[in-house]
Design a protein around this motif. Structure first.
Motif, PDB file in Angstrom:
ATOM      1  N   ILE A  19       0.849  -1.210   0.000  1.00  0.00           N
ATOM      2  CA  ILE A  19       0.000   0.000   0.000  1.00  0.00           C
ATOM      3  C   ILE A  19       0.883   1.259   0.000  1.00  0.00           C
ATOM      4  O   ILE A  19       0.633   2.235  -0.727  1.00  0.00           O
ATOM      5  CB  ILE A  19      -0.936  -0.025   1.213  1.00  0.00           C
ATOM      6  CG1 ILE A  19      -1.996  -1.120   1.032  1.00  0.00           C
ATOM      7  CG2 ILE A  19      -1.617   1.320   1.423  1.00  0.00           C
ATOM      8  CD1 ILE A  19      -2.853  -1.327   2.247  1.00  0.00           C
ATOM      9  N   ARG A  20       1.924   1.236   0.849  1.00  0.00           N
ATOM     10  CA  ARG A  20       2.818   2.401   0.916  1.00  0.00           C
ATOM     11  C   ARG A  20       3.461   2.669  -0.441  1.00  0.00           C
ATOM     12  O   ARG A  20       3.516   3.812  -0.918  1.00  0.00           O
ATOM     13  CB  ARG A  20       3.882   2.157   1.978  1.00  0.00           C
ATOM     14  CG  ARG A  20       4.752   3.406   2.225  1.00  0.00           C
ATOM     15  CD  ARG A  20       5.875   3.116   3.232  1.00  0.00           C
ATOM     16  NE  ARG A  20       5.345   2.610   4.486  1.00  0.00           N
ATOM     17  CZ  ARG A  20       5.486   1.368   4.901  1.00  0.00           C
ATOM     18  NH1 ARG A  20       6.153   0.500   4.137  1.00  0.00           N
ATOM     19  NH2 ARG A  20       4.986   0.982   6.044  1.00  0.00           N
ATOM     20  N   THR A  21       3.909   1.610  -1.099  1.00  0.00           N
ATOM     21  CA  THR A  21       4.548   1.757  -2.412  1.00  0.00           C
ATOM     22  C   THR A  21       3.552   2.258  -3.444  1.00  0.00           C
ATOM     23  O   THR A  21       3.845   3.137  -4.267  1.00  0.00           O
ATOM     24  CB  THR A  21       5.149   0.423  -2.854  1.00  0.00           C
ATOM     25  OG1 THR A  21       6.074  -0.017  -1.861  1.00  0.00           O
ATOM     26  CG2 THR A  21       5.856   0.550  -4.183  1.00  0.00           C
ATOM     27  N   SER A  22       2.321   1.684  -3.421  1.00  0.00           N
ATOM     28  CA  SER A  22       1.305   2.080  -4.404  1.00  0.00           C
ATOM     29  C   SER A  22       0.885   3.527  -4.201  1.00  0.00           C
ATOM     30  O   SER A  22       0.659   4.279  -5.174  1.00  0.00           O
ATOM     31  CB  SER A  22       0.091   1.152  -4.291  1.00  0.00           C
ATOM     32  OG  SER A  22       0.454  -0.163  -4.581  1.00  0.00           O
ATOM     33  N   VAL A  23       0.739   3.982  -2.937  1.00  0.00           N
ATOM     34  CA  VAL A  23       0.354   5.378  -2.664  1.00  0.00           C
ATOM     35  C   VAL A  23       1.450   6.343  -3.153  1.00  0.00           C
ATOM     36  O   VAL A  23       1.168   7.392  -3.768  1.00  0.00           O
ATOM     37  CB  VAL A  23       0.075   5.554  -1.165  1.00  0.00           C
ATOM     38  CG1 VAL A  23      -0.081   7.033  -0.811  1.00  0.00           C
ATOM     39  CG2 VAL A  23      -1.177   4.786  -0.774  1.00  0.00           C
ATOM     40  N   PHE A  24       2.732   6.002  -2.875  1.00  0.00           N
ATOM     41  CA  PHE A  24       3.840   6.859  -3.338  1.00  0.00           C
ATOM     42  C   PHE A  24       3.864   6.935  -4.868  1.00  0.00           C
ATOM     43  O   PHE A  24       4.040   8.012  -5.462  1.00  0.00           O
ATOM     44  CB  PHE A  24       5.160   6.314  -2.794  1.00  0.00           C
ATOM     45  CG  PHE A  24       6.361   7.121  -3.196  1.00  0.00           C
ATOM     46  CD1 PHE A  24       6.636   8.361  -2.582  1.00  0.00           C
ATOM     47  CD2 PHE A  24       7.211   6.682  -4.206  1.00  0.00           C
ATOM     48  CE1 PHE A  24       7.734   9.103  -2.970  1.00  0.00           C
ATOM     49  CE2 PHE A  24       8.298   7.431  -4.581  1.00  0.00           C
ATOM     50  CZ  PHE A  24       8.575   8.647  -3.969  1.00  0.00           C
ATOM     51  N   SER A  25       3.618   5.746  -5.511  1.00  0.00           N
ATOM     52  CA  SER A  25       3.609   5.742  -6.980  1.00  0.00           C
ATOM     53  C   SER A  25       2.440   6.550  -7.515  1.00  0.00           C
ATOM     54  O   SER A  25       2.560   7.268  -8.526  1.00  0.00           O
ATOM     55  CB  SER A  25       3.524   4.297  -7.475  1.00  0.00           C
ATOM     56  OG  SER A  25       4.640   3.567  -7.036  1.00  0.00           O
ATOM     57  N   SER A  26       1.280   6.436  -6.855  1.00  0.00           N
ATOM     58  CA  SER A  26       0.098   7.179  -7.311  1.00  0.00           C
ATOM     59  C   SER A  26       0.343   8.680  -7.225  1.00  0.00           C
ATOM     60  O   SER A  26      -0.083   9.471  -8.098  1.00  0.00           O
ATOM     61  CB  SER A  26      -1.118   6.793  -6.461  1.00  0.00           C
ATOM     62  OG  SER A  26      -1.386   5.435  -6.596  1.00  0.00           O
ATOM     63  N   ARG A  27       1.027   9.167  -6.143  1.00  0.00           N
ATOM     64  CA  ARG A  27       1.316  10.591  -6.001  1.00  0.00           C
ATOM     65  C   ARG A  27       2.188  11.076  -7.160  1.00  0.00           C
ATOM     66  O   ARG A  27       1.926  12.133  -7.759  1.00  0.00           O
ATOM     67  CB  ARG A  27       2.016  10.839  -4.663  1.00  0.00           C
ATOM     68  CG  ARG A  27       2.323  12.324  -4.420  1.00  0.00           C
ATOM     69  CD  ARG A  27       3.139  12.456  -3.145  1.00  0.00           C
ATOM     70  NE  ARG A  27       2.395  11.950  -2.006  1.00  0.00           N
ATOM     71  CZ  ARG A  27       2.921  11.827  -0.791  1.00  0.00           C
ATOM     72  NH1 ARG A  27       4.200  12.128  -0.579  1.00  0.00           N
ATOM     73  NH2 ARG A  27       2.186  11.371   0.202  1.00  0.00           N
ATOM     74  N   LEU A  28       3.228  10.314  -7.509  1.00  0.00           N
ATOM     75  CA  LEU A  28       4.086  10.704  -8.615  1.00  0.00           C
ATOM     76  C   LEU A  28       3.326  10.710  -9.931  1.00  0.00           C
ATOM     77  O   LEU A  28       3.499  11.613 -10.772  1.00  0.00           O
ATOM     78  CB  LEU A  28       5.293   9.755  -8.692  1.00  0.00           C
ATOM     79  CG  LEU A  28       6.292   9.816  -7.529  1.00  0.00           C
ATOM     80  CD1 LEU A  28       7.386   8.758  -7.715  1.00  0.00           C
ATOM     81  CD2 LEU A  28       6.917  11.196  -7.435  1.00  0.00           C
ATOM     82  N   LEU A  29       2.469   9.646 -10.107  1.00  0.00           N
ATOM     83  CA  LEU A  29       1.727   9.572 -11.366  1.00  0.00           C
ATOM     84  C   LEU A  29       0.740  10.721 -11.493  1.00  0.00           C
ATOM     85  O   LEU A  29       0.496  11.241 -12.592  1.00  0.00           O
ATOM     86  CB  LEU A  29       1.016   8.228 -11.457  1.00  0.00           C
ATOM     87  CG  LEU A  29       1.927   7.006 -11.597  1.00  0.00           C
ATOM     88  CD1 LEU A  29       1.117   5.717 -11.485  1.00  0.00           C
ATOM     89  CD2 LEU A  29       2.656   7.046 -12.939  1.00  0.00           C
ATOM     90  N   LEU A  30       0.101  11.129 -10.370  1.00  0.00           N
ATOM     91  CA  LEU A  30      -0.828  12.252 -10.419  1.00  0.00           C
ATOM     92  C   LEU A  30      -0.090  13.553 -10.712  1.00  0.00           C
ATOM     93  O   LEU A  30      -0.619  14.446 -11.427  1.00  0.00           O
ATOM     94  CB  LEU A  30      -1.599  12.358  -9.092  1.00  0.00           C
ATOM     95  CG  LEU A  30      -2.634  11.262  -8.834  1.00  0.00           C
ATOM     96  CD1 LEU A  30      -3.218  11.407  -7.434  1.00  0.00           C
ATOM     97  CD2 LEU A  30      -3.746  11.327  -9.878  1.00  0.00           C
ATOM     98  N   GLN A  31       1.137  13.706 -10.161  1.00  0.00           N
ATOM     99  CA  GLN A  31       1.926  14.904 -10.467  1.00  0.00           C
ATOM    100  C   GLN A  31       2.275  14.950 -11.945  1.00  0.00           C
ATOM    101  O   GLN A  31       2.371  16.035 -12.542  1.00  0.00           O
ATOM    102  CB  GLN A  31       3.201  14.931  -9.617  1.00  0.00           C
ATOM    103  CG  GLN A  31       2.932  15.175  -8.136  1.00  0.00           C
ATOM    104  CD  GLN A  31       4.203  15.102  -7.288  1.00  0.00           C
ATOM    105  OE1 GLN A  31       5.295  14.820  -7.829  1.00  0.00           O
ATOM    106  NE2 GLN A  31       4.050  15.350  -5.981  1.00  0.00           N
TER     107      GLN A  31
END
Length: 717
Positions: free
Chosen positions: A505-517
């Motif tokens: 979950i931690r990895t997916s949330v960090f990846s989602s933040r970068l992808l949204l940016q």
């Protein structure tokens, strides 16, 4: 001793003489009975043979009287013409002539048969009952007439014993038919009633078709005569009589009221056996009289000899009895002196008449001192044995005295010292007068041993209580340690199981933040979907813990066991197809069990999941589900073809957090939850290895109530 030896030798000589006289009497009586029996049997046989000849002649004479009748009938022109032309106008004429001839001859029936064996005309044409067979083609009298024979034939197996006389009917040398005359053989039986003889006639099979005794008619006689063999009728049987000799055939009625000696003659031409029966009642009476005379005479002689012998022995018995009494008294005194119990004899007033050395030793006095006191003075006054204190009043009346046996009390010596004892008082005859035997046993050693044992028991009980307290404390400490170990195991397993999804979950949330940016929404949504999957997995883990801690439902309801399988199996259809697992279902019955359906389905899911996981690397993949009913329970089994259990793992299968799967594949709560659910339902679950390999889980649950079961099963149908 010389007197006893002489008396014994004389007694032996008298017994030998008595036995000799008895043997001679028996031999003479037996010979007399044999001679009398032989004479009686000889007279009976001669009389029976003469009467048999007379009756056989009468039988032949009566049968010969009917012999020409079928030939006369075969010569009748109307009969011949009826057989040739079958003219219906001739039929009444022939019937009337047959009827008239039958009445005049006193026979049962006259008839005419064609060559096919069918009855053309008969004398009983007016009656509804026919005595001629409807088809005589297979009858012996018809076959004999077709062969040109003139003769008679007995019809066996009929309620009425019949004798058919037949003759062929010819015209111009051509066989047209058969003339038949039927004779009721009971006429012969009626003729016997004028005489006082008892006769019976049987056919080749031993069937009695004629008899002057009603009870014997229709009976089946066996070939053997010796022993108690049945005759085929429950009212008569063969027997062997020792009074007549076992070789004599005797026929008895069931109640033995009638007995007859049987003499038989075979009539070769008719194949009949004629039996002459001799009533044995007067014979028995005479033989019994002879036997009674012989036995009575022998008994009288024996009684006389016994009287003489007893008179002689009585004179000597007094001397022998006197010697025996003196010897017995000497032996009794020797036994009394040497016995290990104290013995005393008291009279009706309680005074001591005799004491043995052991009693004198108990009370530390000699015989003269002991005989100077009464039995009451030897018992402690402070004892609560009321029946011993009232002993003097009871001893006065031996009739109302109640014996005292093995009563524990305290005895008192003349110096005032006391000792525990067991006392018994029973009536006895002493010196030709009534008295009482007092038996006394000192139990001081036993009392000391009992006291020591009581003290040892008290010490042992204190030690047991102390040890029990220590065990309770140790058990409480072990339980606490087990709880801490279980919590540690659970915490480690949960931490391991939750750590992976949290990291993902931690990895997916960090990846989602970068992808949204970077404004890559599709990739961000995929990463968030992975977060959702990880949270669902965490919910599944916590859900198992919730199910494990779930309380037992307040009430159970009837659940269709097979319907639970039908609800659960579709969940595994994809996995069954993917692993190519062969599924076998066997429902021997459709039971309703008392359970909770969602929790029962949870048990099925856990068992099926374990079975599929066990067969993941097996070459042969076969999953079998069986449902059956035994006693008041419904059972189902889930078996697989996996590797099965080791002995160590089988012992801990149902322990919480115990698993044989690899790390990360399960918490080890499935079987523990299943075990808890089945126990809540009041059932049993058991795991075992199959003989051919693989594991098998067997679950038995109580059936639902009968009325509820019937209504629900009717609804399901």
């Amino acid at each position: 001793m010389p007197v006893k030896t002489a008396v014994l030798s004389k007694s032996i000589s008298h017994v030998g003489l008595l036995l000799l006289v008895l043997a001679l009497t028996l031999v003479a009586g037996w010979q007399l009975m044999l001679v009398s029996r032989a004479n009686l049997l000889q007279d009976i046989r001669l009389h029976g043979e003469n009467r048999l000849l007379v009756h056989i002649s009468a039988i032949r004479r009566d049968l010969n009287r009917f012999a020409p009748m079928p030939f006369v009938l075969s010569q009748n022109q109307n009969v011949r013409q009826l057989l040739q032309t079958a003219d219906p106008e001739l039929l009444p004429v022939v019937r009337q002539s047959l009827e008239q001839a039958n009445q005049v001859a006193g026979t049962l029936n006259w008839g005419v048969l064609n060559i096919q064996g069918h009855v053309v005309a008969s004398s009983d044409w007016r009656s509804n009952q026919r005595t001629l067979p409807s088809s005589g083609h297979e009858q012996p009298f018809f076959q004999g007439a077709l062969n040109g024979e003139y003769g008679g034939y007995f019809a066996a197996g009929k309620q009425i014993p019949l004798y058919y006389l037949s003759a062929p009917v010819y015209a111009a040398g051509k066989l047209l038919g058969v003339a038949v005359v039927g004779v009721d053989l009971r006429q012969l039986q009626d003729n016997w009633s004028t005489s006082r003889d008892y006769l019976a006639v049987s056919d080749q099979q031993g069937q009695l078709f004629l008899s002057s005794l009603e009870g014997l008619r229709g009976a089946q006689l066996t070939a053997a005569r010796n022993g108690s063999q049945q005759t085929g009728s429950s009212n008569w049987y063969w027997d062997a009589d020792w009074l007549l000799g076992k070789t004599q055939p005797v026929l008895r009625s069931a109640g033995r009221q009638q007995s007859y000696l049987v003499q038989s003659v075979l009539l070769d031409d008719l194949q009949w056996q004629v039996h002459f029966l001799t009533d044995l009642t007067p014979v028995y009476r005479q033989l019994r009289s002879i036997t009674a005379f012989i036995v009575g005479g022998g008994l009288a002689l024996i009684l006389f000899l016994l009287f003489v012998r007893e008179r002689q022995l009585k004179l000597r018995s007094h001397q022998v009895a006197r010697e025996l009494r003196l010897t017995n008294e000497a032996q009794q005194r020797a036994v009394i002196r040497n016995t290990q119990a104290g013995l005393m004899v008291v009279n009706q007033t309680g005074a001591i008449l005799f004491s043995n050395p052991r009693a004198q030793q108990y009370f530390a006095v000699d015989a003269a001192q002991l005989m100077a006191v009464s039995i009451e003075q030897l018992l402690a006054s402070d004892q609560s044995a009321a029946e011993l204190q009232a002993l003097a009043g009871q001893l006065a009346d031996p009739v109302t005295f109640t014996p005292i046996n093995l009563l524990e009390t305290v005895a008192q010596r003349l110096d005032g010292s006391q000792f525990p004892a067991i006392i018994s008082i029973n009536p006895i005859t002493w010196s030709e007068s009534d008295g009482y035997l007092v038996t006394l046993v000192d139990i001081s050693k036993r009392k000391r041993a009992e006291q020591a044992l009581l003290q040892a028991n008290e010490v042992l009980e204190q030690r047991v209580q102390a040890r029990t307290q220590a065990l309770h404390e140790a058990q409480a400490e072990l339980i606490q340690q087990s709880k801490l170990a279980a919590l540690g195991t659970m915490a480690a397993a949960i931490a391991h199981e939750l750590n992976q999804p949290l990291t993902a979950i931690r990895t997916s949330v960090f990846s989602s933040r970068l992808l949204l940016q970077r404004e890559q929404r599709e990739a961000a949504e995929k990463a968030l979907e992975q977060v959702v999957q990880m949270t669902e997995r965490m919910a599944l883990i916590t859900g198992q813990l919730k199910t494990f801690a779930h309380k037992r439902p307040q009430s159970l309801t009837p659940v269709a066991l097979v319907s639970c399988f039908e609800q659960v199996l579709p969940m595994f259809s994809d996995e069954l197809a993917e692993q190519a697992v062969e599924l076998q279902l066997e429902y021997q019955t459709l039971p309703l069990v008392q359970a909770d359906q969602p929790r029962l389905e949870q048990v099925l899911i856990n068992l099926l999941r374990n079975a599929l996981d066990a067969m993941r690397h097996s070459a042969k993949k076969q999953l079998q589900l069986n449902v059956w009913q035994e006693a008041e329970q419904a059972c189902f089994a889930v078996s697989d073809t996996g590797p099965g259990f080791t002995e160590q793992s089988r012992l801990h299968l149902f322990d919480p957090f115990f698993t044989t799967k690899d790390v990360g594949e399960g918490l080890g709560l499935g079987l523990a939850i299943s075990y808890s659910i089945v126990m809540d339902f009041g059932g049993q679950i058991r795991a075992e290895n199959q003989a051919g390999g693989g594991a098998l889980f067997r679950v038995c649950l109580p059936l639902a109530e009968r009325d509820t079961t019937e209504s629900i099963q009717e609804t399901l149908r």
